[in-house]
Design a protein around this motif. Structure first.
Motif, PDB file in Angstrom:
ATOM      1  N   GLY A  99      -9.396  17.372 -41.574  1.00  0.00           N
ATOM      2  CA  GLY A  99      -9.659  18.018 -40.301  1.00  0.00           C
ATOM      3  C   GLY A  99     -10.724  17.320 -39.476  1.00  0.00           C
ATOM      4  O   GLY A  99     -10.823  17.559 -38.262  1.00  0.00           O
ATOM      5  N   ARG A 100     -11.543  16.470 -40.096  1.00  0.00           N
ATOM      6  CA  ARG A 100     -12.588  15.754 -39.369  1.00  0.00           C
ATOM      7  C   ARG A 100     -12.105  14.420 -38.807  1.00  0.00           C
ATOM      8  O   ARG A 100     -12.830  13.775 -38.049  1.00  0.00           O
ATOM      9  N   ARG A 101     -10.933  13.999 -39.236  1.00  0.00           N
ATOM     10  CA  ARG A 101     -10.412  12.734 -38.697  1.00  0.00           C
ATOM     11  C   ARG A 101      -9.915  12.946 -37.276  1.00  0.00           C
ATOM     12  O   ARG A 101      -9.306  13.975 -36.970  1.00  0.00           O
ATOM     13  N   TRP A 102     -10.137  11.972 -36.446  1.00  0.00           N
ATOM     14  CA  TRP A 102      -9.657  12.046 -35.074  1.00  0.00           C
ATOM     15  C   TRP A 102      -8.145  11.853 -35.078  1.00  0.00           C
ATOM     16  O   TRP A 102      -7.570  11.194 -35.958  1.00  0.00           O
ATOM     17  N   THR A 103      -7.510  12.406 -34.089  1.00  0.00           N
ATOM     18  CA  THR A 103      -6.074  12.193 -33.919  1.00  0.00           C
ATOM     19  C   THR A 103      -5.832  10.845 -33.237  1.00  0.00           C
ATOM     20  O   THR A 103      -6.764  10.208 -32.724  1.00  0.00           O
ATOM     21  N   ALA A 104      -4.574  10.436 -33.220  1.00  0.00           N
ATOM     22  CA  ALA A 104      -4.237   9.174 -32.557  1.00  0.00           C
ATOM     23  C   ALA A 104      -4.557   9.229 -31.068  1.00  0.00           C
ATOM     24  O   ALA A 104      -5.020   8.247 -30.477  1.00  0.00           O
ATOM     25  N   VAL A 105      -4.343  10.388 -30.446  1.00  0.00           N
ATOM     26  CA  VAL A 105      -4.641  10.538 -29.015  1.00  0.00           C
ATOM     27  C   VAL A 105      -6.130  10.408 -28.763  1.00  0.00           C
ATOM     28  O   VAL A 105      -6.566   9.737 -27.822  1.00  0.00           O
ATOM     29  N   GLN A 106      -6.937  11.039 -29.604  1.00  0.00           N
ATOM     30  CA  GLN A 106      -8.388  10.935 -29.440  1.00  0.00           C
ATOM     31  C   GLN A 106      -8.882   9.514 -29.666  1.00  0.00           C
ATOM     32  O   GLN A 106      -9.747   9.025 -28.940  1.00  0.00           O
ATOM     33  N   LEU A 107      -8.327   8.850 -30.671  1.00  0.00           N
ATOM     34  CA  LEU A 107      -8.768   7.481 -30.972  1.00  0.00           C
ATOM     35  C   LEU A 107      -8.397   6.510 -29.856  1.00  0.00           C
ATOM     36  O   LEU A 107      -9.073   5.494 -29.669  1.00  0.00           O
ATOM     37  N   LEU A 108      -7.325   6.787 -29.130  1.00  0.00           N
ATOM     38  CA  LEU A 108      -6.974   5.927 -28.001  1.00  0.00           C
ATOM     39  C   LEU A 108      -8.042   5.950 -26.911  1.00  0.00           C
ATOM     40  O   LEU A 108      -8.095   5.044 -26.068  1.00  0.00           O
ATOM     41  N   ASN A 109      -8.875   6.971 -26.912  1.00  0.00           N
ATOM     42  CA  ASN A 109      -9.945   7.075 -25.932  1.00  0.00           C
ATOM     43  C   ASN A 109     -11.317   6.807 -26.549  1.00  0.00           C
ATOM     44  O   ASN A 109     -12.338   7.094 -25.928  1.00  0.00           O
ATOM     45  N   HIS A 110     -11.333   6.292 -27.761  1.00  0.00           N
ATOM     46  CA  HIS A 110     -12.602   5.934 -28.402  1.00  0.00           C
ATOM     47  C   HIS A 110     -13.174   4.688 -27.717  1.00  0.00           C
ATOM     48  O   HIS A 110     -12.424   3.801 -27.302  1.00  0.00           O
ATOM     49  N   PRO A 111     -14.504   4.586 -27.587  1.00  0.00           N
ATOM     50  CA  PRO A 111     -15.098   3.422 -26.918  1.00  0.00           C
ATOM     51  C   PRO A 111     -14.662   2.078 -27.501  1.00  0.00           C
ATOM     52  O   PRO A 111     -14.500   1.106 -26.762  1.00  0.00           O
ATOM     53  N   PHE A 112     -14.464   2.002 -28.816  1.00  0.00           N
ATOM     54  CA  PHE A 112     -14.033   0.731 -29.404  1.00  0.00           C
ATOM     55  C   PHE A 112     -12.644   0.339 -28.925  1.00  0.00           C
ATOM     56  O   PHE A 112     -12.387  -0.831 -28.612  1.00  0.00           O
ATOM     57  N   VAL A 113     -11.726   1.296 -28.837  1.00  0.00           N
ATOM     58  CA  VAL A 113     -10.368   1.006 -28.396  1.00  0.00           C
ATOM     59  C   VAL A 113     -10.322   0.777 -26.895  1.00  0.00           C
ATOM     60  O   VAL A 113      -9.604  -0.099 -26.405  1.00  0.00           O
ATOM     61  N   VAL A 114     -11.106   1.551 -26.155  1.00  0.00           N
ATOM     62  CA  VAL A 114     -11.140   1.395 -24.701  1.00  0.00           C
ATOM     63  C   VAL A 114     -11.654   0.013 -24.317  1.00  0.00           C
ATOM     64  O   VAL A 114     -11.206  -0.593 -23.344  1.00  0.00           O
ATOM     65  N   ARG A 115     -12.573  -0.518 -25.109  1.00  0.00           N
ATOM     66  CA  ARG A 115     -13.128  -1.840 -24.828  1.00  0.00           C
ATOM     67  C   ARG A 115     -12.049  -2.919 -24.839  1.00  0.00           C
ATOM     68  O   ARG A 115     -12.082  -3.849 -24.046  1.00  0.00           O
ATOM     69  N   GLY A 116     -11.067  -2.786 -25.729  1.00  0.00           N
ATOM     70  CA  GLY A 116      -9.996  -3.768 -25.789  1.00  0.00           C
ATOM     71  C   GLY A 116      -8.903  -3.539 -24.770  1.00  0.00           C
ATOM     72  O   GLY A 116      -7.950  -4.300 -24.690  1.00  0.00           O
ATOM     73  N   ASN A 117      -9.041  -2.465 -23.977  1.00  0.00           N
ATOM     74  CA  ASN A 117      -8.052  -2.142 -22.950  1.00  0.00           C
ATOM     75  C   ASN A 117      -8.635  -2.339 -21.556  1.00  0.00           C
ATOM     76  O   ASN A 117      -8.220  -1.678 -20.605  1.00  0.00           O
ATOM     77  N   GLY A 118      -9.619  -3.217 -21.440  1.00  0.00           N
ATOM     78  CA  GLY A 118     -10.231  -3.473 -20.144  1.00  0.00           C
ATOM     79  C   GLY A 118     -11.064  -2.324 -19.637  1.00  0.00           C
ATOM     80  O   GLY A 118     -11.274  -2.177 -18.440  1.00  0.00           O
ATOM     81  N   GLY A 119     -11.552  -1.460 -20.561  1.00  0.00           N
ATOM     82  CA  GLY A 119     -12.380  -0.340 -20.168  1.00  0.00           C
ATOM     83  C   GLY A 119     -11.615   0.832 -19.598  1.00  0.00           C
ATOM     84  O   GLY A 119     -12.217   1.769 -19.084  1.00  0.00           O
TER      85      GLY A 119
END
Length: 383
Positions: A320-340
């Motif tokens: 229950g503490r793991r983020w979902t795939a949708v939430q992780l798509l908006n994580h700062p680490f992932v957003v950084r690789g998507n041009g912010g």
């Protein structure tokens, strides 16, 4: 000329009804059922068939011609087998060429003479997965039953799998994680749990497009969420609660299990090795102890805070503490690789993280807040 007579069956039925009505009087003569009023504005007219001119125009578009060609049924006898490109416990994959079009595909031959119930289940899953269409999911084109074996025609990825890849550059790894998460989020929205996310099932082509493959162990879930307690998949990348059913009160969340497997795979890419203290090819008991009884692996302190927090969001012992795939798509680490750029299609309540253990927080003054939330606040102030 004789007048046209009604059919004998119709006349007999009318006579029978009239005779019954004459013999048996109605109990409630004033009882009637009113018809519902018809609203002309609600009525939807049937669409007219396309004219020959519009049909010719639509079929002349190159993109539509490509789509129609892709939807054409490819017979098994039209394929020429070239060479073997991979094999595993589930089956063998061959490179094949469609004789008429020259297109290259991958043909997976699933091992075993399965029972009828298992065979029907596999066929049902493959038929459903044939309708899956996403840029980060390997396309399943056709399914054949040949010589008692189930064979699946798949999209061909010319650079193979990501197994053994060492991606030390965080920006490049962020792009890889974003592509995998996009595919996982798409599958989860369609109630499909992969259950075997690992580097060997993540394929890449010459354009650096990453796609999720191998749905031989996938399971299509109903809206009520099946427990998914069957023992398929690779134990090295399984979540703790799936290996040890005593954890998490015996409940298994397939969606959260895919996120754990993703976190292990991404950390393996960064380190260049399996992130646990034992090898992934070790014996079952050693792997079980390392995954279920030790603390989840963490990213090294030399990595960025965003990457360390991303791995922590995936590798939480409690599902229950793991983020979902949708939430992780908006994580700062992932957003950084998507041009912010964040995934703006999601609602705010979907992006709020679940509660995290205190060890994952950073001390700032007298408050403890998530690094990702701090970063968002700072970015808003600087703007």
């Amino acid at each position: 000329m004789r007048p046209i007579q009604p059919p004998q069956g119709t006349a007999a039925a009318v006579a029978a009804v009239s005779s019954m009505s004459n013999q048996k009087p109605r109990r409630r003569p004033n009882l009637s059922l009113p018809l519902p009023p018809r609203e002309p504005t609600v009525a939807v007219p049937l669409p007219l068939p396309p004219s020959s001119a519009s049909a010719a125009t639509s079929t002349s578009h190159p993109q539509q011609q490509q789509q129609q060609a892709a939807r054409q049924v490819i017979g098994f006898s039209e394929l020429d087998r070239m060479n073997r490109i991979g094999s595993g416990m589930g089956g063998t994959v061959y490179k094949v060429v469609h004789r008429q079009s020259g297109r290259v595909f991958a043909l997976k031959v699933i091992y075993g003479n399965h029972e009828d119930s298992v065979r029907n289940q596999i066929c049902r899953e493959i038929l459903i997965l044939r309708d899956v269409s996403h840029p980060n999911v390997v396309k399943c084109h056709e399914m054949y039953e040949h010589n008692g074996e189930i064979q699946v025609l798949l999209e061909f990825m010319d650079r193979g799998s990501l197994e053994g890849f060492h991606i030390a550059d965080e920006l490049e790894l962020s792009g890889v994680a974003r592509q995998i998460l996009s595919g996982i989020a798409y599958l989860h929205r369609r109630k499909i749990v992969h259950r075997d996310i690992k580097p060997s099932n993540l394929l890449i082509d010459s354009n650096k497009l990453v796609k999720i493959a191998d749905f031989g162990v996938s399971r299509v879930l109903a809206q009520t969420m099946d427990p998914c307690n069957s023992s398929v998949g690779t134990i090295a990348y399984m979540s703790p609660e799936r290996i040890n059913t005593d954890l998490n009160h015996g409940q298994y969340d397939g969606y959260a299990g895919d996120i754990w497997s993703l976190g292990v795979s991404i950390l393996e890419f960064y380190l260049g090795r399996f992130p646990f203290a034992v090898g992934r090819q070790g014996d079952w008991a050693s792997l079980m102890c390392a995954i279920c009884m030790s603390q989840p692996p963490e990213a090294p302190v030399t990595a960025s805070r965003e990457f360390r927090d991303f791995i922590a969001c995936c590798l939480q012992r409690e599902p229950g503490r793991r983020w979902t795939a949708v939430q992780l798509l908006n994580h700062p680490f992932v957003v950084r690789g998507n041009g912010g750029q964040r995934d703006g299609s999601q609602n705010l309540h979907q992006l709020l993280p679940p509660p995290r253990p205190l060890s994952s927080y950073y001390q700032i003054g007298n408050c403890k807040i998530l690094w990702s939330m701090t970063k968002c606040l700072l970015e808003g102030i600087l703007r």
